[in-house]
Structure formats: C-alpha cells, structure tokens
Design an enzyme around this catalytic site. Structure first.
Site, mmCIF file in Angstrom:
data_model
loop_
_atom_site.group_PDB
_atom_site.id
_atom_site.type_symbol
_atom_site.label_atom_id
_atom_site.label_comp_id
_atom_site.label_asym_id
_atom_site.label_seq_id
_atom_site.Cartn_x
_atom_site.Cartn_y
_atom_site.Cartn_z
ATOM 1 N N GLY A 67 0.813 -1.205 0.000
ATOM 2 C CA GLY A 67 0.000 0.000 0.000
ATOM 3 C C GLY A 67 0.848 1.256 0.000
ATOM 4 O O GLY A 67 2.025 1.246 -0.356
ATOM 5 N N VAL A 78 2.177 4.932 2.050
ATOM 6 C CA VAL A 78 2.444 5.553 3.338
ATOM 7 C C VAL A 78 2.220 7.053 3.200
ATOM 8 O O VAL A 78 2.808 7.699 2.326
ATOM 9 C CB VAL A 78 3.887 5.271 3.810
ATOM 10 C CG1 VAL A 78 4.158 5.991 5.132
ATOM 11 C CG2 VAL A 78 4.118 3.779 3.969
ATOM 12 N N LYS A 108 -0.070 4.177 7.183
ATOM 13 C CA LYS A 108 0.140 3.165 6.150
ATOM 14 C C LYS A 108 -1.235 2.615 5.770
ATOM 15 O O LYS A 108 -1.931 2.026 6.603
ATOM 16 C CB LYS A 108 1.043 2.048 6.661
ATOM 17 C CG LYS A 108 1.508 1.076 5.600
ATOM 18 C CD LYS A 108 2.535 0.110 6.184
ATOM 19 C CE LYS A 108 3.060 -0.839 5.130
ATOM 20 N NZ LYS A 108 4.061 -1.791 5.692
ATOM 21 N N ASP A 156 12.062 -9.617 6.355
ATOM 22 C CA ASP A 156 12.179 -8.692 5.214
ATOM 23 C C ASP A 156 13.058 -7.510 5.632
ATOM 24 O O ASP A 156 12.762 -6.357 5.314
ATOM 25 C CB ASP A 156 10.807 -8.215 4.754
ATOM 26 C CG ASP A 156 10.855 -7.533 3.380
ATOM 27 O OD1 ASP A 156 11.818 -7.786 2.621
ATOM 28 O OD2 ASP A 156 9.943 -6.750 3.071
#
Length: 541
Positions: free
Chosen positions: A245, A247, A260, A358
């Site tokens: 998405g 921010v 977010k 990640d």
C-alpha cells in the site's frame, strides 16, 4: 391392396388422384437388351397460350406436337420427359412440360424414372426411353405389364414456405441477443459468487475488529476503536508506495504521524503487522513507535490504516542515495540497527522471539538525530515456546537481501534458522552504511549502490540471485581502504561473518551489537537535525 390408376388423355388436363406419387425405387429397371434409341418426343408447354380452354369440353383435342431430338455425341443418349405438378391440397396433377431430355444417368436402362421435387414446388420429373414414349404418359401408379405395388405410397410432404424479410430480421435478432444474454448471465453469476465470498471476509472482520485493543506502546488515553482515530487524522501527502500500500504523512491533532494504508486485498498483512506491535515489550527506541489502527469504508471500498510515528528523513536507503555519513553517524545507525534486531530476536519478559524476514535498508527509518528504528513487520514470524513455525512460507522477502538457503529453498524451519536469515540481511545493510561513510574515503558525489547491484543489476530476478549468491557465492565488494579505519575494519569483519554461506557460522544479533558497541566513537555524534523533506518514491530497493 387397391391402388388408383391416374391417366391423362389430353395435354394440360387435371386428374383427380388419391395418393402422392411413389418413389422411383419402386419402379423396375428396363432390360438393357434391345438398344432403345430415342429420336422423337412429344412436345408440350403448359405456359404457352392455348386456343381453347382446358376446361371447355367442346374443344377438340389439341394436336400432338412431335419434337425431333437433337443429334448427340456417341457416348450420350436422348430421353423423353414429362414434368408434372402435384397439388397436395386437392390431390390433383397437371402436366406442365414435355419434350426431349439429354443424357440423364438416372434415366438409363429404366422403363421410366420419376423424381419428386418438394423444396419449393411439388414437381414430379419423369423420363423414359423410346420414340414418343412420353405421348401417353401415365402419372406414376400402375403401368401396363407392371404388378400392383404392395407398399403404401409415401406420406405427403407439404412444401416449405419461402423465408420472408421479417423472418430474416427475427433470426438476426435471435442470433445476436442470445449470446449477449448468456454473457450477461455469466457475469451476474460471477458477481454474485464474488459478493458471497467477500461477504464471509467482512463477517470475519466484524468479529475480529472488536478485539483490537490499544497496545501498551500507544499513547495514554488513545483509543483505536473503529472511527475514533479516523475522525482525528487528516491525510496530507503520499510519502511512499510499496508492496502493501501507500504511506502518508498525516496530522493527528498538532503532530505529524505516518499512516500506512492497506487496500482490501492486503487486509491480512494489516492484521499481521498490528499483531506484532501489540506484543509485550515492543515499545522500544529502536522499533518504530506504534499508535493504533483504524478502518475506513465498507465492502469493496474498505481501507485499513496503520498509524505510527512519522520520521521526516525517511528510510536509510533513500537517505544514503543523497547523503554520506561520518563515522560517528555511521556508528550510530549501525548500533541502532543491531540493537533493534537483538531486541526482536530475544525472548524475554513475556515477549516471544520475532524474525523480521524482510530486513533491508528500506525498512530502517532515520530519526532527526540520525538514530534509526526498524519498521514494516508484515512478513514477521513470531516464535512461541512449545509451538512450531505453523504454515510459514520459506521464500519470502526481497530477493536482493535473501540468504543463500532462502534462494536455494533449503530452509530448516526452526527459530534459529529464521533468525540467521535476518543476520545475513543485516550484513548487507551494514555494508550499505560502510559504503557511504566519508571516513572510508568515499567521495560525497559518489553514486550510491545497492548490495550486489554491480553484479546483478537494479532489478534482479530469482534465478539471477540464485546464480550469483548460491552458485558463485558472490558478496558485496569490500574496498581495501575501509580496513584502514579501525571502526570500519571491525564492521567489515562483522559483516563478513554475518553473510557466511554456512548459516550456522553467522553471528547472532547480540554478538553484532556487542562488537559495534565496542567501537563507539570517543565523542558523541553531533545532533544536527536535517529538516529537508526527503521524498520516497517506492518501498522496495
């Protein structure tokens, strides 16, 4: 069985009949011997004007017109023919045409041959061999010398009506609208199925959102019930866009916050990330400060908001693209990164161990004093004592930062294995910090490079990374002059041990923190806040 005999005595006479004509398959073949030759045939055409009406009984019989058949080639033959018109309604027949007929195979070797034409008009075409054989032709039924037919005559078939313009129009409309109607029905069915499947998701969301309480790390008195935060927040500008998405920089009262925004399809990532923030002891200086969650809209227009602290400098990756770091600044960032990972990995005070999965410079945010905090826990994995890894997928994250065992699909699904994967990515982030340290001799105008960018390019595929990291065992290049600096030399040794091909040989986060802490500069890093806005265009390096 009695069969009616039909005969025509004069040309054009209409005869009453009692049955439709039989097919020619019931007529016996003519013997071949004798060599019958046809030279003359009676000629008659019902369409020509008559001197006397056919219904006038006082009229004398019309003379028989004798027609000489034209000479033909040696391998062909002449025949005589009669064309009858059969009326299905009145059961009457009328002679239409008589004359010579050239070389019809169906007439060869037969005393007579008749064929019915029912397509448009009920016409009966009969042919025969021999001079004037069509003069006293008999409508097919009984002929001299023939035995009585034992089969019933064929059923009368009415003539098919000719199509009209209206029929053609209706056919075109039918052929056009039928596929469109079927397509519309399929689309409606797909939409209803989609709504049904999504309805179950919304029902699940409605049951789960009531339990989303504010975590201990949120500000006192802040509630995150649906609509509470939403009414207090004003979105200002998009600062980044990524996999899950956008921010936004937003206003919550008088202070800046980061929002977010997750689209509907990424609701699961929204739930997963807030669950990480809600764990005990996640209110840490090196972890992005969490404020709350909210939901905007319903059904297909639903958006899911995650509200956190806002840091103007943005990510470490974006900052390094246009800035270099002094050793004091580089040490501060490296220490925060190591301390944040060590806090995630440790299992203490009711907090379980967490693997980020990640970790990269894009997910490290810089504060105004150039201290750092770790963000983006959408793929994080929690390890609860006595429980396994669940249905965790091994090959997730950003390809450039994937450890060799992740690229090779050879992960040991244990807590230590996932924590070592984070340490491999940590080594690459430390290399990025060292590569932009001005004390290592880097020029301020030098171009920033991502790890292994020179070897695999800006957007490597999975196969390219497998070949480079797993097969060729390539790692980012360490410049010789980096080792001339005492602190950077320790940092180089640390990153080399963290990106070791053997996962079990890698250092732990606490060990990395201990090594970096030992290299603390004698003078603290100057706190010179940089208020220049840093625009972030994407979340993936």
């Amino acid at each position: 069985m009695s069969v009616s005999l039909f005969s025509i005595c004069i040309h054009g006479t209409t005869v009453k009949t009692h049955a439709a004509p039989p097919s020619d398959d019931n007529l016996p073949p003519r013997p071949k011997e004798g060599g019958v030759e046809t030279r003359y045939c009676e000629f008659y055409n019902n369409s020509l004007p008559q001197n006397c009406g056919s219904q006038n009984k006082t009229c004398p019989p019309a003379p028989v017109i004798r027609e000489e058949c034209q000479p033909i080639e040696a391998d062909k033959s002449n025949h005589c023919f009669v064309l009858w018109y059969y009326d299905n309604t009145t059961n009457t027949v009328t002679v239409k045409v008589k004359g010579c007929f050239l070389d019809t195979v169906a007439c060869n070797d037969r005393a007579s041959s008749c064929r019915i034409h029912n397509q448009k008009l009920p016409l009966l075409h009969c042919c025969c061999e021999g001079d004037m054989c069509n003069e006293n032709a008999t409508f097919p039924g009984l002929e001299a010398g023939m035995t009585s037919q034992t089969e019933l005559p064929p059923e009368r078939v009415p003539a098919s009506p000719l199509p009209t313009a209206d029929d053609d129009t209706r056919a075109v409309i039918a052929y056009t609208l039928t596929p469109l109607f079927l397509l519309f029905a399929v689309l409606v069915a797909c939409y209803l199925l989609y709504r049904k499947r999504k309805g179950s998701s919304f029902a699940e969301l409605a049951n789960g959102e009531a339990s989303l309480s504010r975590p201990p790390s949120a500000s006192a008195g802040m509630e995150n019930e649906t609509g509470i935060l939403l009414g207090q927040i004003t979105l200002c500008e998009v600062r980044a866009r990524g996999r899950f998405g956008a921010v936004w920089r937003a206003k919550l009262g008088q202070r800046d916050v980061a929002v977010k925004v997750f689209p509907l399809q990424d609701k699961q990532s929204w739930l997963a990330e807030q669950e990480i923030y809600r764990l005990p002891r996640m209110d840490h200086q090196d972890i992005l400060h969490y404020i709350g969650v909210d939901k905007k809209g319903d059904n297909l227009q639903a958006e899911y908001w995650l509200i956190t602290a806002y840091h103007e400098k943005g990510s470490l990756c974006d900052y390094l693209k246009s800035h270099t770091l002094s050793w004091n600044e580089a040490w501060r960032v490296a220490a925060c990164v190591a301390r944040g990972l060590a806090h995630l990995h440790e299992e203490e005070g009711g907090k379980p161990a967490i693997a980020h999965r990640d970790f990269k410079s894009k997910n490290v945010l810089l504060k105004n004093d150039l201290s750092a905090c770790i963000a983006d826990f959408g793929l994080a994995l929690v390890f609860v004592a006595g429980h396994g890894c669940g249905d965790a997928h091994g090959q997730v994250g950003t390809r450039r930062y994937m450890a060799p065992e992740v690229l090779d699909g050879a992960i040991n699904f244990t807590k230590d294995a996932f924590l070592r994967i984070d340490m491999y990515a940590c080594a690459l982030v430390l290399w990025e910090i060292a590569s932009r340290c001005s004390d290592s001799g880097v020029e301020p105008t030098a171009q920033y490079r991502l790890p292994l960018e020179e070897e695999v390019g800006s957007h490597p595929g999975l196969e390219e990374m497998q070949e480079a990291v797993v097969q060729r065992k390539l790692r980012p290049h360490i410049q010789p002059q980096w080792r001339d600096h005492p602190g950077l030399s320790v940092l180089c040794d640390t990153m080399e041990e963290c990106w070791d091909h053997d996962a079990e040989a890698r250092l732990s986060a606490s060990c990395v923190l201990e090594r970096i802490a030992a290299q603390q500069p004698t003078q603290p890093a100057p706190q010179t806040p940089d208020t220049t806005p840093l625009l972030i265009h994407e979340l993936t390096c």
